[in-house]
Design a protein around this motif. Sequence first.
Motif, PDB file in Angstrom:
ATOM      1  N   ALA A   3     -20.808  31.337 -22.808  1.00  0.00           N
ATOM      2  CA  ALA A   3     -20.564  30.334 -21.766  1.00  0.00           C
ATOM      3  C   ALA A   3     -21.877  29.663 -21.364  1.00  0.00           C
ATOM      4  CB  ALA A   3     -19.900  30.999 -20.563  1.00  0.00           C
ATOM      5  N   VAL A   6     -22.779  27.098 -24.240  1.00  0.00           N
ATOM      6  CA  VAL A   6     -21.984  25.859 -24.302  1.00  0.00           C
ATOM      7  C   VAL A   6     -22.261  24.970 -23.092  1.00  0.00           C
ATOM      8  CG1 VAL A   6     -20.153  26.753 -25.780  1.00  0.00           C
ATOM      9  CG2 VAL A   6     -19.920  26.945 -23.292  1.00  0.00           C
ATOM     10  N   LEU A  84     -13.575  29.710 -13.405  1.00  0.00           N
ATOM     11  CA  LEU A  84     -12.629  30.604 -14.076  1.00  0.00           C
ATOM     12  C   LEU A  84     -13.231  31.230 -15.337  1.00  0.00           C
ATOM     13  CD1 LEU A  84      -9.337  28.518 -13.750  1.00  0.00           C
ATOM     14  CD2 LEU A  84     -10.069  30.454 -12.369  1.00  0.00           C
ATOM     15  N   PRO A  86     -15.569  33.821 -17.514  1.00  0.00           N
ATOM     16  CA  PRO A  86     -16.048  35.204 -17.315  1.00  0.00           C
ATOM     17  C   PRO A  86     -17.519  35.242 -16.906  1.00  0.00           C
ATOM     18  CG  PRO A  86     -15.008  34.935 -19.478  1.00  0.00           C
ATOM     19  CD  PRO A  86     -15.097  33.568 -18.871  1.00  0.00           C
TER      20      PRO A  86
ATOM     21  N   ALA B  51      -5.327  30.507  -7.379  1.00  0.00           N
ATOM     22  CA  ALA B  51      -6.453  30.531  -8.320  1.00  0.00           C
ATOM     23  C   ALA B  51      -7.697  31.149  -7.694  1.00  0.00           C
ATOM     24  CB  ALA B  51      -6.759  29.115  -8.807  1.00  0.00           C
ATOM     25  N   PRO B  70      -9.373  36.037 -11.690  1.00  0.00           N
ATOM     26  CA  PRO B  70      -9.860  34.727 -12.153  1.00  0.00           C
ATOM     27  C   PRO B  70      -9.911  34.620 -13.673  1.00  0.00           C
ATOM     28  CG  PRO B  70     -11.278  35.605 -10.456  1.00  0.00           C
ATOM     29  CD  PRO B  70     -10.349  36.710 -10.827  1.00  0.00           C
ATOM     30  N   LEU B  71     -10.033  35.777 -14.354  1.00  0.00           N
ATOM     31  CA  LEU B  71     -10.151  35.741 -15.807  1.00  0.00           C
ATOM     32  C   LEU B  71      -8.788  35.831 -16.476  1.00  0.00           C
ATOM     33  CD1 LEU B  71     -13.246  38.027 -16.358  1.00  0.00           C
ATOM     34  CD2 LEU B  71     -13.084  35.663 -15.621  1.00  0.00           C
ATOM     35  N   LEU B  73      -6.196  33.845 -15.445  1.00  0.00           N
ATOM     36  CA  LEU B  73      -5.397  32.651 -15.168  1.00  0.00           C
ATOM     37  C   LEU B  73      -6.076  31.367 -15.639  1.00  0.00           C
ATOM     38  CD1 LEU B  73      -6.632  31.103 -12.381  1.00  0.00           C
ATOM     39  CD2 LEU B  73      -5.638  33.112 -11.333  1.00  0.00           C
ATOM     40  N   TYR B  75      -6.037  27.242 -14.660  1.00  0.00           N
ATOM     41  CA  TYR B  75      -5.667  26.276 -13.629  1.00  0.00           C
ATOM     42  C   TYR B  75      -5.721  24.886 -14.235  1.00  0.00           C
ATOM     43  CZ  TYR B  75      -5.872  23.420  -9.438  1.00  0.00           C
ATOM     44  OH  TYR B  75      -5.624  22.462  -8.479  1.00  0.00           O
ATOM     45  N   LEU B  98     -16.706  28.726 -22.968  1.00  0.00           N
ATOM     46  CA  LEU B  98     -16.674  28.966 -21.520  1.00  0.00           C
ATOM     47  C   LEU B  98     -15.725  30.106 -21.176  1.00  0.00           C
ATOM     48  CD1 LEU B  98     -17.892  27.708 -18.930  1.00  0.00           C
ATOM     49  CD2 LEU B  98     -15.836  26.328 -18.741  1.00  0.00           C
ATOM     50  N   PHE B  99     -14.561  30.147 -21.837  1.00  0.00           N
ATOM     51  CA  PHE B  99     -13.564  31.165 -21.494  1.00  0.00           C
ATOM     52  C   PHE B  99     -13.618  32.374 -22.409  1.00  0.00           C
ATOM     53  CE2 PHE B  99     -11.473  27.164 -19.998  1.00  0.00           C
ATOM     54  CZ  PHE B  99     -11.648  27.427 -18.656  1.00  0.00           C
ATOM     55  N   GLY B 100     -14.220  32.213 -23.590  1.00  0.00           N
ATOM     56  CA  GLY B 100     -14.348  33.332 -24.510  1.00  0.00           C
ATOM     57  C   GLY B 100     -13.075  33.600 -25.288  1.00  0.00           C
ATOM     58  N   ARG B 143      -4.471  33.192 -21.735  1.00  0.00           N
ATOM     59  CA  ARG B 143      -4.520  33.909 -20.458  1.00  0.00           C
ATOM     60  C   ARG B 143      -3.097  34.001 -19.932  1.00  0.00           C
ATOM     61  NH1 ARG B 143      -9.893  32.111 -17.064  1.00  0.00           N
ATOM     62  NH2 ARG B 143     -11.387  33.003 -18.505  1.00  0.00           N
TER      63      ARG B 143
END
Lengths: 216, 199
Positions: A3, A6, A84, A86, B51, B70-71, B73, B75, B98-100, B143
């Motif tokens: 994260a 990026v 949101l 990690p 959220a 938070p991980l 969901l 939004y 960003l979210f993996g 998610r």
Amino acid sequence: MSAFAVTFRRDFALMWSGGGALAPLGYFLGATMLVPLAMGPDRALLAAAGPPLVWIAAALAVLATLERLFQADLEDGALDQMMLSPAPLEVLVFAKGAALWCAVGAPLALAGAPAAIALQAPLALVPAVVASLALGMAAFIGMGLVGAAVTASVKRGGVLIALIVLPFFAPPIIFGAAVAQGEAVTSALLILAGCALGACALGPIAAAAALRLQAE
Amino acid sequence: MPLRLVAEDVSVARGGRLLFEGVGFVADAGDLVELRGANGSGKTSLLRAIAGFLRPRAGRIAFEGVEEPPLALHYLGHLNALKGAASVRSHLSHWLGLFGGGIDEDVALERVGLTRQAKLPARVLSQGQGRRLSLARLLIAPRPIWLLDEPAAALDVEGRAMLCRLIDAHRAEGGLVVAAVHDVLGPTPSQTLQIGATT
């Protein structure tokens, strides 16, 4: 990619793609080139008073880049997505600050070399001026993150950012100007490094806290 | 513990004005909760409270079966979180980082019907295409909980059908969807919640 990576990559690319990173550089060079014209042909006067003005121009140039730093992410919803992830928001804020330093701070520090020469700084002092500007930019950006985050939801928040962060810009400017004048260069550089480290460590934490409030 | 989202007696205030109070629901894996209400009734605020972006004035929002809410969901607000200068594909790789984890970018693009636009900068996308790209975010990092704020906004007929397929597939996989809607979304909701007073 992580994260952090990026976020850094996107911010760096966006700053360069729109030519946004060139504007502060042009402002910095333009402002420092005007100083000799304004001060007149007296070389001794210029050598005495000129070099520290590099720092005024650098501080103002970086200020102008702060206004949109988080505002754009707040307006297009990207900030919600950052929260949101990690990765902690503090880390992503640090990534944005690091991207700003690489896209704007480092080129500006390098541009400090021709600027210092134009302002009659001794050639032997130029590397120290560049190094001090690189450190000073890190300090300015670390502190600037906080001002940018606090004013993210304020339209035309640029003036507000200046009011918030300029007092914190004072220590780097004082010691940076000392380097530019060739006084106690080593110790001034060390203090600048301290300012930079402190700002880069604390700035993202305070900025992330402010951004969480903005998201409400 | 199975996935469950519990909202109990939730009140949300914005700008000192109470939007709604006493809202509660229980949703399990596979459920679709529809939030309905007039403009300004607080549907978006309820989604943002779930959220974790804003704190409810009163009440409790709890997640069961997830470690860090938070991980767990996604939004999807009315803002698409797009950067005009960045390409469609680069948005997906950004979100992937960003979210993996997640699925292949091409698969996500195909499912939302943006394969031909992959190289275009986001600024030339239409509103509906921007919405589709934003929906691809839900796919790129799986998610369990989807919070959707008027997900069908700006989508064409085919886009709405695609959205219905995504929601159905997500529910079939044990996902949970909370959606603020005005029109009939398509999939049969497990429950419909009226937000705000009818006065």
